[in-house]
Each structure stands twice: as C-alpha cells, then as structure tokens.
Design an enzyme around this catalytic site. Sequence first.
Site, mmCIF file in Angstrom:
data_model
loop_
_atom_site.group_PDB
_atom_site.id
_atom_site.type_symbol
_atom_site.label_atom_id
_atom_site.label_comp_id
_atom_site.label_asym_id
_atom_site.label_seq_id
_atom_site.Cartn_x
_atom_site.Cartn_y
_atom_site.Cartn_z
ATOM 1 C CE LYS A 114 -4.018 -1.989 2.106
ATOM 2 N NZ LYS A 114 -4.877 -1.461 2.792
ATOM 3 C CE LYS A 197 -6.063 -7.915 -2.476
ATOM 4 N NZ LYS A 197 -7.344 -7.820 -1.524
ATOM 5 C CE LYS A 200 -10.898 -0.443 -0.664
ATOM 6 N NZ LYS A 200 -10.764 -1.531 0.009
HETATM 7 P P1 ADP Z 1 -9.277 -5.227 -1.220
HETATM 8 O O1 ADP Z 1 -8.426 -5.738 -1.295
HETATM 9 O O2 ADP Z 1 -9.914 -4.331 -2.694
HETATM 10 O O3 ADP Z 1 -9.026 -3.033 -0.714
HETATM 11 P P2 ADP Z 1 -10.399 -4.769 1.318
HETATM 12 O O4 ADP Z 1 -8.790 -5.396 1.952
HETATM 13 O O5 ADP Z 1 -11.569 -4.009 1.614
HETATM 14 O O6 ADP Z 1 -10.181 -5.270 0.033
HETATM 15 O O7 ADP Z 1 -11.078 -6.362 1.760
HETATM 16 C C1 ADP Z 1 -12.518 -6.714 2.149
HETATM 17 C C2 ADP Z 1 -11.969 -8.549 2.908
HETATM 18 O O8 ADP Z 1 -12.521 -8.652 1.280
HETATM 19 C C3 ADP Z 1 -10.765 -8.586 3.893
HETATM 20 O O9 ADP Z 1 -11.565 -9.886 4.221
HETATM 21 C C4 ADP Z 1 -10.400 -9.673 2.105
HETATM 22 O O10 ADP Z 1 -9.427 -10.269 2.895
HETATM 23 C C5 ADP Z 1 -11.094 -9.855 1.314
HETATM 24 N N1 ADP Z 1 -11.087 -9.627 0.039
HETATM 25 C C6 ADP Z 1 -10.479 -8.880 -0.466
HETATM 26 N N2 ADP Z 1 -9.841 -8.957 -1.708
HETATM 27 C C7 ADP Z 1 -10.360 -10.680 -1.571
HETATM 28 C C8 ADP Z 1 -10.288 -11.388 -2.612
HETATM 29 N N3 ADP Z 1 -9.789 -10.939 -4.440
HETATM 30 N N4 ADP Z 1 -10.203 -12.530 -2.925
HETATM 31 C C9 ADP Z 1 -10.775 -13.305 -1.637
HETATM 32 N N5 ADP Z 1 -10.885 -12.832 -0.443
HETATM 33 C C10 ADP Z 1 -10.900 -10.834 -0.859
HETATM 34 NA NA NA Z 2 -7.253 -6.745 1.158
#
Ligand code: ADP
Ligand code: NA
Length: 330
Positions: A114, A197, A200
């Site tokens: 990040k 993965k 966002k």
């Molecule tokens: P991002 O990675 O898009 O910023 P967040 O960090 O807000 O998303 O993640 C919120 C929840 O969703 C966490 O529990 C995270 O592990 C899960 N998560 C995020 N992206 C994925 C993904 N591609 N596959 C499975 N779980 C995910």
């Molecule tokens: Na995440």
Amino acid sequence: LDRPRALSGIQPTAGSFHLGNYLGAIRQYVALQETHDAFYTVVDLHAITVPQDPAELRANSRLAAAQLLASGLDPDRCTLFIQSHVPEHAQLGWVMNCLTGFGEASRMTQFKDKSARHGADRATVGLFTYPILQVADILLYQANHVPVGEDQRQHIELTRDLADRFNGRFGETFTVPEPYIVKETGRIYDLQDPAIKMSKSASTPKGIVNLLDEPKVSAKKIKSAVTDLETEIRFDEEKKPGVSNLLTIYSTLTGAAIAELERRYEGKGYGALKTDLSEVLIEWVTPFRERTQEYLGDPAMLDGILAKGADKARAVAAETLAAAYDKVGF
Ligand code: ADP
Ligand code: NA
C-alpha cells in the site's frame, strides 16, 4: 450464549464492494451468523490511514453497512456496527502498539504494497500501524474465528502473536483467534489478470466486478474475462487460472460442485460458460442492488440498526478493555 465468537472488519470503500470481498469474506459473515456470536464492523478508523473526504467517508460507511445488510446480515442474529462508534478500539489499539516490535510491524506485506502505491514518502504512520489496530479490533471481542480472505492471513498471525504475548506477560486475558478462510474462495482473481487478486486498489476497471455496478456492465466483464488458448473447461489453477476462477465464482454463486460444472460444460466452449455465468451473476446482483437501495432509502432504520449494534458491541468491548487496562497497570 456459549457459541464461539466471530469478528471481522471491512473498510468502507468508495462506491461498492467487489465480488472478491463478497465471495472471500462477506459470504462467510452471513454463514457464521448461524453458528457464532458474530460481530461485524465497518472499520472507518482504518479508512483514514489514507486521505479522506469527511462527507464521503460518512456516506461510504453507511453504504458499506447497507451492502452488508443486503448481503444477508441480520441485525437480530449478529452485531453490526461502525468502528468509530466504539472508542475502545482506539484505546486497546494503543496498548497493542506498545507491545509490537518496530521490526515486526515492518514485516507486514500489505503496508509495503500500500505504501508503494501511495508513494512511500506520503504514507502515514497510521497506515503503518493499521494491522495493530486490527489486532485490537479482534481481541476486544475475544473472537475465536476471524472470517477473511487469504490476503489477511499475516494480520491474523500477528493478532495471535500479540494475544499470546499479552497473556504471557500479564496473565490470561485474550482469546487467541484463528483465521476462518475458505480455501475455495479465499482468493478470487482479477478477470483480466488471473495472476493477481481482484482488488479495488490493484485491478483495472475491466478486471473487477463491483456489486453495485449496472448488471449489464458486470455481465460484459465476465464475457471478456481472460482465459487461455485451449478450449477445455477444466479446473486447474496452475495451468488454467482464468477458467478456474470463473468456475469458482460459478460454483459458489449457484452451489453446483466444480466437478458437476466440468461435466455440464464438456464439449462446450468458454463462450457458453461465460454467457451462463453472466446470467447467474445478473440474477445475484439484481436483488442485491435493490436491497442496498432500500436500506439507503431509510436512513432512520439504518441508523437505528447501527446504534443498537454499537451498544451491543460496546458492552463486550468495554469489559475486555477494563480487564486489559487492569492487567497493564492503569
Ligand atoms: P481490497 O483488497 O479490494 O482493498 P479489502 O482489503 O477491503 O479489499 O478486503 C475486505 C475483505 O475482503 C477482507 O477480508 C479481504 O481478505 C477480502 N478480500 C479482498 N479481496 C479479495 C479477493 N480478491 N478474494 C477473496 N477475498 C478478498
Ligand atoms: Na485486502
């Protein structure tokens, strides 16, 4: 109640949760309501680790709560609240900061990712210590299980280390939690680049399915998902990551086993799979979007749910914090 406890937090994101969030985490939140004393929090304290617009943050927190309710969280069967409504999170967070080694915190790979994205010299100390606040989020509720995606495993490991450390130094105080990660959906991949993965912050617009997007837009993204040069529909994460990702999504949204899908699409091409999956997706997101709008359209109801959730959460958090403060010498 002697059910095990579950706790998970999710950041209020601008716009919409994505399919990775839903399949990797939120779906498990919904399931664990049945078996656990479950606490789910919209972690707005975490959201200010990068610059925020105050009005947008407030709106995004409500939008996140509305989407969680639309996904199936039931305020009568779980506790849903906004993190900043429960000041004990920040209070225990400080104690945990003082137990964490600087080198230990420096090893968190999410910070490296990040901060690199935001420009290393612009990263805040809050972004650096955010996993330690997450430790406090979990330990305050004496959680046994933490439903998250695979990318959060390292942070749960840190939580376990700090719980052990505190207990070892001051006496038994915190439950040592375990990650609750569903193997099949713990990592949903980007539709355009199945080596990364769905995220966002890292995905291109075409690679990410946002749950609140126009269903037609999401259907188009499924149809243009990157696959491979073969034609066979077979689950093989190593050799066929794109197709395997589509099969995972399909299987999870419909309940059909992957082997059953492989049989169903024998001799058919990727086009057929994508067309059917885009219909499955439209069928899922259409009512989801409607329910989200219903919650957003009734602010008094939404605020009532969140106020009640904060009260329930605070009762538990205050008790844990009092015990921890006492042990520390406050
Ligand atoms: P991002 O990675 O898009 O910023 P967040 O960090 O807000 O998303 O993640 C919120 C929840 O969703 C966490 O529990 C995270 O592990 C899960 N998560 C995020 N992206 C994925 C993904 N591609 N596959 C499975 N779980 C995910
Ligand atoms: Na995440």
